[in-house]
Write a protein that holds these residues in place. Sequence first.
Motif, short mmCIF file in Angstrom:
data_model
loop_
_atom_site.label_atom_id
_atom_site.label_comp_id
_atom_site.label_asym_id
_atom_site.label_seq_id
_atom_site.Cartn_x
_atom_site.Cartn_y
_atom_site.Cartn_z
N ASP A 234 0.83 -1.21 0.00
CA ASP A 234 0.00 0.00 0.00
C ASP A 234 0.86 1.26 0.00
OD1 ASP A 234 -2.52 -1.16 0.03
OD2 ASP A 234 -2.57 -1.35 2.21
N THR A 235 1.83 1.29 0.90
CA THR A 235 2.66 2.49 1.08
C THR A 235 3.50 2.77 -0.16
OG1 THR A 235 2.76 2.07 3.46
CG2 THR A 235 4.39 3.58 2.54
N ILE A 236 4.11 1.73 -0.72
CA ILE A 236 4.94 1.91 -1.91
C ILE A 236 4.10 2.43 -3.08
CG2 ILE A 236 6.31 0.70 -3.66
CD1 ILE A 236 7.28 -1.17 -1.43
N VAL A 237 2.96 1.78 -3.31
CA VAL A 237 2.11 2.17 -4.43
C VAL A 237 1.53 3.58 -4.23
CG1 VAL A 237 0.00 1.61 -5.71
CG2 VAL A 237 1.55 -0.22 -5.00
N ALA A 238 1.06 3.86 -3.00
CA ALA A 238 0.44 5.16 -2.74
C ALA A 238 1.46 6.30 -2.83
CB ALA A 238 -0.23 5.15 -1.37
N PHE A 239 2.65 6.11 -2.26
CA PHE A 239 3.67 7.16 -2.34
C PHE A 239 4.15 7.35 -3.78
CE2 PHE A 239 4.55 7.21 2.35
CZ PHE A 239 4.47 8.58 2.49
N SER A 240 4.16 6.28 -4.56
CA SER A 240 4.51 6.40 -5.98
C SER A 240 3.49 7.26 -6.71
CB SER A 240 4.61 5.02 -6.63
OG SER A 240 5.61 4.23 -6.03
N ALA A 241 2.20 7.03 -6.43
CA ALA A 241 1.15 7.84 -7.04
C ALA A 241 1.24 9.29 -6.58
CB ALA A 241 -0.22 7.27 -6.69
N TYR B 252 0.40 12.35 5.15
CA TYR B 252 -0.22 11.90 6.40
C TYR B 252 -1.28 10.84 6.12
CZ TYR B 252 -3.12 11.73 10.55
OH TYR B 252 -3.83 11.28 11.62
N GLY B 253 -2.10 11.06 5.08
CA GLY B 253 -3.15 10.10 4.75
C GLY B 253 -2.59 8.73 4.43
N ILE B 254 -1.46 8.70 3.72
CA ILE B 254 -0.82 7.43 3.38
C ILE B 254 -0.30 6.74 4.64
CG2 ILE B 254 1.14 6.37 2.19
CD1 ILE B 254 0.82 8.53 0.04
N ASN C 238 -1.32 7.25 7.71
CA ASN C 238 -2.47 6.94 8.57
C ASN C 238 -3.17 5.66 8.13
OD1 ASN C 238 -4.52 7.43 10.58
ND2 ASN C 238 -5.82 8.22 8.95
N GLN C 239 -3.30 5.47 6.82
CA GLN C 239 -4.07 4.34 6.32
C GLN C 239 -3.21 3.13 5.94
OE1 GLN C 239 -7.42 3.88 6.05
NE2 GLN C 239 -7.74 5.81 7.12
N TYR C 240 -1.96 3.35 5.53
CA TYR C 240 -1.15 2.25 5.03
C TYR C 240 0.08 1.98 5.88
CZ TYR C 240 -3.96 3.48 0.94
OH TYR C 240 -4.99 3.78 0.11
N GLY C 241 0.79 3.05 6.25
CA GLY C 241 2.00 2.86 7.04
C GLY C 241 1.74 2.18 8.36
N LEU C 242 0.59 2.51 8.97
CA LEU C 242 0.25 1.91 10.26
C LEU C 242 0.00 0.41 10.16
CD1 LEU C 242 -2.05 4.63 11.89
CD2 LEU C 242 0.39 4.20 12.26
N LYS C 243 -0.35 -0.07 8.97
CA LYS C 243 -0.54 -1.51 8.78
C LYS C 243 0.77 -2.26 9.04
CE LYS C 243 -4.23 -1.40 5.32
NZ LYS C 243 -4.58 -1.74 3.93
N MET C 244 1.88 -1.65 8.64
CA MET C 244 3.18 -2.31 8.79
C MET C 244 3.55 -2.46 10.26
SD MET C 244 5.43 -0.71 5.68
CE MET C 244 4.95 0.99 5.92
N ILE C 245 3.04 -1.56 11.09
CA ILE C 245 3.28 -1.65 12.53
C ILE C 245 2.20 -2.50 13.19
CG2 ILE C 245 3.49 -0.35 14.69
CD1 ILE C 245 4.37 2.06 13.00
N GLY C 246 0.95 -2.17 12.87
CA GLY C 246 -0.18 -2.84 13.51
C GLY C 246 -0.28 -4.31 13.19
N GLY C 247 0.08 -4.70 11.96
CA GLY C 247 -0.03 -6.10 11.57
C GLY C 247 0.78 -7.04 12.44
#
Length: 420
Positions: free
Chosen positions: A146-153, A261-263, A265-274
Amino acid sequence: MLTKKKWTLFSLLILCGGTIYKLPSLKDAFYIPMQEYFHLTNGQIGNAMSVNSIVTTIGFFLSVYFSDKLPRRFTMSFSLVATGLLGLYLSTMPGYWGILFVWALFGVTCDMLNWPVLLKSVSLLGDSTQQGRLFGFFETGRGIVDTIVAFSALAIFAALGGTLLGFRGGILFYSITAIVVGIVIFFVMKSAEHSDTPARIASAPASDSQNNKMGSVLKNKTVWLVACSVFCVYSVYCGLTFFIPFLSNIYALPVALVGAYGIINQYGLKMIGGPVGGMIADKVLKSPSRYLFLTFIISAIMLGVLIVLPHENMSVYMGMLCTLSFGAVIFTQRAVFFAPIGESGIEASQTGSAMAMSSFIGYAPAMFCFSLYGHILDKFPGMAGYQIVFGLMACFACAGIIISGILVSRIRKNNNARVN
């Protein structure tokens, strides 16, 4: 934990889950550009999400009947390619009704055809003692993709001047990525999907009819409790979207940082929370359902604190820290909220139906929460609107405490009954 072949399949599942939702979740990285270039209010963005969720909820109910039947590589690859094609149409900047139409179809391509099958595929990679870790690392992998794709966009958007052209370029990038991944999964998963045959499948009764399986799932109180727990988690999760305008309006977060921040909040936290949620659930508490109970208590307390904090007098960094800390807790819940299905010992032949049923009920809040929260913010501008939204999220968290407490008790009784 997994063999080499299972890691291959697991990686494909992560790739699928990490790319297919970029377009339906366009607001995560492009909330402000959506308002500007699609000419949408908070409420209208919420309406698009709610329309998507209405179709999704109906689709989850229908997927109960085919999620255990159709070949997974066909449903996953088709859903990715179809989602990408919808994104190509979205790049033409349709009007409000066109946007509602596209988000409605996302409910079919991303959720009805893909999500229950994806969850089942993850669950069947391990036994009942590995469910928290499997779903935890699945969420981590999704977070990375998510983070890689979203930051690329977002980089494409910035490189093209942060204008309409950049916004269109970001949408096209999401669309092409989904199509390419769909094609890869169609060809690669053919050989990989035959290797995920754990003992759970081997021991599953082959004679059960689909009607009998559905009847068993609908009568299973544990499935209903899991579904209601997911319902509460997702009701709170929907509110995370509005942390973006919260920081922009109350803390005056610079526009250049809003997308980043949106990225996070929605994607980066998955890498920690998972991994955190999965490992604590499996290794420390040894129960995903107990972990949900504990984190519902924590999230309710944190929401109470968010309501009473003097946000107008706090720095933007403190605002980001508070909201991201709360979001991290919610993402640990999201990482494991389907794991109690594996923990409860539901038969493999019924896992797809149980996942679909839990998704049908669990994701239902998106039918109304996005729209409800958005319209509250439009009707009550300023801090008052956000306090009302935080209060509603706290109510859902308190309901989750009760439901997950009952779920913990029931799973314990069922496990004791099987031992005896």
